[in-house]
Design a protein around this motif. Sequence first.
Motif, short mmCIF file in Angstrom:
data_model
loop_
_atom_site.label_atom_id
_atom_site.label_comp_id
_atom_site.label_asym_id
_atom_site.label_seq_id
_atom_site.Cartn_x
_atom_site.Cartn_y
_atom_site.Cartn_z
N LYS A 219 0.84 -1.19 0.00
CA LYS A 219 0.00 0.00 0.00
C LYS A 219 0.88 1.24 0.00
CE LYS A 219 -4.04 -1.89 2.40
NZ LYS A 219 -4.94 -1.76 3.58
N ASP A 245 -5.53 2.98 -6.80
CA ASP A 245 -6.53 3.96 -6.36
C ASP A 245 -6.62 5.13 -7.33
OD1 ASP A 245 -7.33 3.01 -3.52
OD2 ASP A 245 -5.14 2.87 -3.55
N GLU A 246 -5.48 5.50 -7.93
CA GLU A 246 -5.47 6.58 -8.91
C GLU A 246 -4.54 6.20 -10.06
OE1 GLU A 246 -6.62 8.20 -5.05
OE2 GLU A 246 -4.53 7.80 -5.60
N ARG A 291 -3.11 12.12 -5.30
CA ARG A 291 -3.14 11.13 -4.22
C ARG A 291 -4.00 11.63 -3.07
NH1 ARG A 291 -0.01 7.06 -1.84
NH2 ARG A 291 1.33 6.94 -3.69
N LYS A 292 -4.85 10.75 -2.56
CA LYS A 292 -5.77 11.16 -1.49
C LYS A 292 -5.31 10.70 -0.11
CE LYS A 292 -9.73 11.14 -4.64
NZ LYS A 292 -8.90 10.85 -5.85
N SER A 293 -4.50 9.66 -0.04
CA SER A 293 -4.01 9.20 1.25
C SER A 293 -2.66 8.53 1.08
CB SER A 293 -5.00 8.21 1.89
OG SER A 293 -4.86 6.92 1.33
N ASP A 296 -2.77 5.06 -0.63
CA ASP A 296 -3.21 4.91 -2.02
C ASP A 296 -2.10 4.34 -2.89
OD1 ASP A 296 -5.63 5.93 -1.35
OD2 ASP A 296 -5.51 7.73 -2.61
N THR A 298 -0.76 4.57 -6.53
CA THR A 298 -0.89 5.47 -7.68
C THR A 298 -0.04 4.94 -8.84
OG1 THR A 298 0.90 6.88 -6.86
CG2 THR A 298 -1.35 7.49 -6.26
#
Length: 329
Positions: A219, A245-246, A291-293, A296, A298
């Motif tokens: 992760k 996630d992205e 990126r949100k966290s 994530d 990417t």
Amino acid sequence: MIYLTKDDIKKVFSMREALDADKEALSWYSKGEANIPLRTNIDIPEYNGQSLYMPGYVGGENPALGMKIVSVYPDNIKHDLPSVPATMVVLDPKTGIVKAILDGTYLTQLRTGAFQGLATELLSNEDAKTALLIGTGGQGMAQLEAMLTVRNLEKVYVFDIDKSRAKDFCDQARNNFKNKFNTIFESVDNVNDVSEMVDIITTVTTSRKATFDGSKIKKGVHINGVGAYTPEMCEIPSSALINADEIYFDTMDGVLAEAGDIIQPMNKNLLKNDNINGELGQLINGNISGRKSEDDITIFKTVGTAALDVIVADRIVKRALVENSVVEI
């Protein structure tokens, strides 16, 4: 008109400056301020060669115009000549007059490395400490320098299908960057021994199959797919794309038409357009989020665009003129 060799360019233009120039090019591209025609390919069968012409114009506040010429002549090796010679022609956008010729091979390495570095800077976690570089060909050293420029990496693992080449690459990296970075470089025999522990993965090969096991990534990892540029090539595993996630591209049209990493899983309905966040230029322009966290996963996929060549080349020429580091021809 001036001529700039690889050494001339290195004297006046840093990787950081190339990163900034790429950022500018992508911003204007995603704003619709670039005119990038399709590449023209000319086959030369009697000499087992092919000549490729990639023109481009990028508008905006500081416009740039030019064309990169890349030839593919495998038999050149027999004559101790480069098999893929490249030349960049820079024109004055206001007059159309040629103002400079640059070493196109190094330009390509520089702008492509910087492109990956820009994606890594924008998308990876700021505290990333470890990275994995897969592939040590002509693009490898610039890709490594770009990662080192944007992140304070403690260790970079290097993998190549030729184990001795990976070791030689690490030796060269130590020598190249000994006075600039404190990073440890280590070659690995099995890429999947380290793929599950690194913060950044950059793969730059012409492989037709995934270069690492997507089920082993951790992760928070950021992945750059740089090498595959035809529908048949595929570096990024579908499992990584599915779990991402992205996902970002350099250019939507280019990647969807040329990148096997993306085309193949889409043809199998493993990946859909809805899974793609957009272009890196859109992120730069604030049109989409990044990126949100920290957890994530990417992914950035690039096949390249002439917009990068014309902007970076133009900025190099301008800097060379300021530094008076030019050769007139």
